[in-house]
Design a protein around this motif. Structure first.
Motif, PDB file in Angstrom:
ATOM      1  N   GLU A 138       0.843  -1.194   0.000  1.00  0.00           N
ATOM      2  CA  GLU A 138       0.000   0.000   0.000  1.00  0.00           C
ATOM      3  C   GLU A 138       0.883   1.250   0.000  1.00  0.00           C
ATOM      4  N   LYS A 139       0.753   2.065  -1.037  1.00  0.00           N
ATOM      5  CA  LYS A 139       1.516   3.312  -1.181  1.00  0.00           C
ATOM      6  C   LYS A 139       2.987   3.109  -0.798  1.00  0.00           C
ATOM      7  N   SER A 140       3.644   2.201  -1.501  1.00  0.00           N
ATOM      8  CA  SER A 140       5.030   1.853  -1.185  1.00  0.00           C
ATOM      9  C   SER A 140       5.990   3.015  -1.433  1.00  0.00           C
ATOM     10  N   GLN A 141       5.623   3.903  -2.333  1.00  0.00           N
ATOM     11  CA  GLN A 141       6.446   5.050  -2.703  1.00  0.00           C
ATOM     12  C   GLN A 141       7.751   4.662  -3.394  1.00  0.00           C
ATOM     13  N   TRP A 142       7.957   3.375  -3.628  1.00  0.00           N
ATOM     14  CA  TRP A 142       9.169   2.939  -4.316  1.00  0.00           C
ATOM     15  C   TRP A 142       9.284   3.587  -5.681  1.00  0.00           C
ATOM     16  N   LEU A 143       8.221   3.538  -6.449  1.00  0.00           N
ATOM     17  CA  LEU A 143       8.249   4.065  -7.809  1.00  0.00           C
ATOM     18  C   LEU A 143       8.444   5.572  -7.802  1.00  0.00           C
ATOM     19  N   THR A 144       7.764   6.242  -6.913  1.00  0.00           N
ATOM     20  CA  THR A 144       7.906   7.694  -6.792  1.00  0.00           C
ATOM     21  C   THR A 144       9.359   8.060  -6.501  1.00  0.00           C
ATOM     22  N   MET A 145       9.969   7.370  -5.557  1.00  0.00           N
ATOM     23  CA  MET A 145      11.365   7.654  -5.208  1.00  0.00           C
ATOM     24  C   MET A 145      12.301   7.301  -6.361  1.00  0.00           C
ATOM     25  N   TYR A 146      12.024   6.216  -7.052  1.00  0.00           N
ATOM     26  CA  TYR A 146      12.844   5.818  -8.192  1.00  0.00           C
ATOM     27  C   TYR A 146      12.837   6.908  -9.261  1.00  0.00           C
ATOM     28  N   ILE A 147      11.665   7.414  -9.584  1.00  0.00           N
ATOM     29  CA  ILE A 147      11.552   8.448 -10.614  1.00  0.00           C
ATOM     30  C   ILE A 147      12.235   9.732 -10.166  1.00  0.00           C
ATOM     31  N   LYS A 148      12.022  10.126  -8.923  1.00  0.00           N
ATOM     32  CA  LYS A 148      12.676  11.343  -8.414  1.00  0.00           C
ATOM     33  C   LYS A 148      14.190  11.196  -8.434  1.00  0.00           C
ATOM     34  N   ASN A 149      14.702  10.058  -7.998  1.00  0.00           N
ATOM     35  CA  ASN A 149      16.150   9.839  -7.986  1.00  0.00           C
ATOM     36  C   ASN A 149      16.715   9.846  -9.398  1.00  0.00           C
ATOM     37  N   ARG A 150      15.994   9.257 -10.326  1.00  0.00           N
ATOM     38  CA  ARG A 150      16.448   9.241 -11.711  1.00  0.00           C
ATOM     39  C   ARG A 150      16.481  10.658 -12.273  1.00  0.00           C
ATOM     40  N   ARG A 151      15.460  11.434 -11.953  1.00  0.00           N
ATOM     41  CA  ARG A 151      15.385  12.826 -12.416  1.00  0.00           C
ATOM     42  C   ARG A 151      16.572  13.618 -11.860  1.00  0.00           C
ATOM     43  N   ASN A 152      16.844  13.472 -10.556  1.00  0.00           N
ATOM     44  CA  ASN A 152      17.969  14.182  -9.937  1.00  0.00           C
ATOM     45  C   ASN A 152      19.296  13.715 -10.511  1.00  0.00           C
ATOM     46  N   SER A 153      19.414  12.429 -10.795  1.00  0.00           N
ATOM     47  CA  SER A 153      20.627  11.881 -11.385  1.00  0.00           C
ATOM     48  C   SER A 153      20.874  12.483 -12.768  1.00  0.00           C
TER      49      SER A 153
END
Length: 123
Positions: A101-116
């Motif tokens: 439930e709302k793991s936020q894994w994908l959200t964090m993955y996308i944000k980290n990729r964007r920052n990278s």
């Protein structure tokens, strides 16, 4: 940030229910466009291209048949031509993370990729 989700429903595991759960997971972002959920336009093809053009990132859900889909091929070619960041995530991995439930894994993955990608552009 605006995300365009690319997928095929040829693989029966990509259902509206699955896409709604994905949309919920990504709801932290400013805009997420998923054609099956959001496209209520008269000219559906134009809407897809407009949404793709205005997106910052394309999230490709990799399934067994995704690269056999003519529409996905068109979306990916357009995304490359428009120099969009394409994030490829295998369905098998994605489904595991969406079970929580709302793991936020994908959200964090996308944000980290964007920052990278920003770091590479300015580094």
């Amino acid at each position: 940030m605006k995300i365009f989700v690319s997928y095929t429903t040829r693989d029966r595991n990509i259902t509206k229910e699955f896409l709604l759960k994905l949309y919920d997971e990504l709801s932290e972002f400013e805009t997420v466009y998923i054609d099956l959920i959001h496209n209520d336009s008269e000219n559906k093809q134009k809407r897809v291209f407009d949404e793709l053009e205005s997106a910052e990132q394309v999230l490709l859900i990799e399934t067994e048949s995704v690269y056999d889909s003519d529409w996905v091929k068109i979306e990916l070619e357009s995304a490359k031509r428009l120099k969009k960041d394409i994030i490829k995530i295998p369905y098998n991995e994605l489904i595991e993370f969406l079970k929580a439930e709302k793991s936020q894994w994908l959200t964090m993955y996308i944000k980290n990729r964007r920052n990278s990608n920003k770091s590479k552009a300015f580094g």
